[in-house]
Design a protein around this motif. Sequence first.
Motif, short mmCIF file in Angstrom:
data_model
loop_
_atom_site.label_atom_id
_atom_site.label_comp_id
_atom_site.label_asym_id
_atom_site.label_seq_id
_atom_site.Cartn_x
_atom_site.Cartn_y
_atom_site.Cartn_z
N ALA A 90 36.60 1.59 96.66
CA ALA A 90 37.98 1.21 96.95
C ALA A 90 38.64 2.12 97.96
CB ALA A 90 38.80 1.20 95.65
N VAL A 91 38.19 3.36 98.05
CA VAL A 91 38.86 4.30 98.96
C VAL A 91 38.03 4.60 100.21
CG1 VAL A 91 40.47 5.43 97.40
CG2 VAL A 91 38.09 6.15 97.41
N ARG B 179 37.33 2.22 102.62
CA ARG B 179 38.05 1.45 103.63
C ARG B 179 37.27 1.41 104.94
NH1 ARG B 179 44.18 1.61 101.52
NH2 ARG B 179 43.49 1.28 99.40
N ASP B 180 37.96 1.62 106.06
CA ASP B 180 37.27 1.51 107.36
C ASP B 180 36.79 2.87 107.86
OD1 ASP B 180 39.72 2.61 107.78
OD2 ASP B 180 40.28 1.34 109.48
N ARG B 181 36.73 3.84 106.93
CA ARG B 181 36.35 5.18 107.36
C ARG B 181 34.96 5.58 106.86
NH1 ARG B 181 41.23 8.52 105.23
NH2 ARG B 181 41.60 6.66 103.99
N GLY B 182 34.12 4.58 106.58
CA GLY B 182 32.80 4.84 106.01
C GLY B 182 31.92 5.75 106.85
N ASP B 183 32.09 5.71 108.15
CA ASP B 183 31.22 6.51 109.03
C ASP B 183 31.71 7.95 109.21
OD1 ASP B 183 29.50 4.41 109.39
OD2 ASP B 183 30.51 3.69 111.21
N THR B 184 32.88 8.24 108.67
CA THR B 184 33.40 9.61 108.83
C THR B 184 32.56 10.57 108.00
OG1 THR B 184 35.59 8.65 109.01
CG2 THR B 184 35.48 11.03 108.67
#
Lengths: 356, 73
Positions: free
Chosen positions: A295-296, A298-303
């Motif tokens: 859930a957290v 989001r669109d930052r999976g590659d960070t």
Amino acid sequence: MIGRPMQLASRTYDVADVWAAQELYHANGWTDGLPIVPPTRDAVAACLDWAMMEPQQLVGIEPVRGVAITAEKLAINAIMAGCLPMHFPVVLTAFTAMLRTEFLLHGATASTGGCAVLIILNGPIRLEIGASGTFNTLGNSDRATAVIGRAIRLALINILEVRPGGIDRSTLGHPGKFTFCVAEDEENTTWAPLSVHRGLPPEVSAVTVMAAGAPRQIMNEWTTKPEEILETFAAEMRANMRHYSIWAGNYAIVVPQQLREHLQTAGWSKSDVAAFIFERARIHRREWADAGKGAVVRDRGDTVYGALESPDQLLVVAAGGPAGGFGAIIPPWLGHKSHAVTEAIGVCIDCEPPKA
Amino acid sequence: MHDAITAERLKVPAIGVMTTRFVSAAELMSRVLGMPGYPFAVIPHPVSSATDDGLREMAAIAIGEVKRLLLRL
């Protein structure tokens, strides 16, 4: 020596015997659930005398609530915990370190996260007070570390009202909240002491405090290669980042003798260890989805997140019994908010000499 | 609570918002900070796993509480 009778400010209580004393402490919530040593006037005075402190001398002020911590109140809690006067300077120094703004004492003691204060001892004082850094180092290893760690907890309870359900809002807490003090095994390592890596001169006794989660034990008995040994430590740090908190901060790793000797034989210093862990203890944010926390992401999976902001955030501690391919990582409570603090015991580093 | 009480001491009206599970902590903090009985808004617990609709409900409760505590309606 203070050459006159010491005037203590604390209220005194008359009790029939040692059993009545215990009940008085339990009934008032003045203990951690274990029996205490009654802090008699003479015992408290002896502690203060050893540290050459007046009872009303200010150890510091708790920065959030503005609570004054006096030497007398700290000495009372040290005696209750079982300290001898020779242990008191360590307790004083540890508490002084905890009062530094960067430690974030109120947050660390009030948070639902439930951390404890890890205390790491360096320098000659370890030998003077009999603090052991070998067998059972994260458990009941010796008298000195047991009572020093407990003194800190009792002082938090009694001076700062850090009681469970009161200021202490811990959901779980961990066993280190009774006592959590480790002496580095400086005699059985070629590595420089933690205090030296933290900027103090060699041979200076020192205390390092860290707001710490429970230790997570690792094992790798099947290699002598530094990279493989340290990969196991890094894997546990990555696990902590996935399962607990992704934020960077002061992690401690405890490296007992068996694994330590492989690293030392290969010529790896503590700085080399920290540089390797800094590179390897990293995860992608998307890995949170593997641990049920999609859930957290989001669109930052590659960070990419690192467990350490820099290699020197890693506290590498040489301690533990001589046999066994074990080690431990000790994660921070909230690493980007609370920072480890190192203080010298009984000396002032970089202070100006008194003017004549 | 600490921030709200600090603001009040600086003559800035403030409201702390607590979830139900932190009511006793808030009461304790107001006491140790020397302002016992300082009122605060209470919303359901937990916030972090609430849905967007759940958060909207909590916000509505918080707004109602803040109005009640700050204004004489």
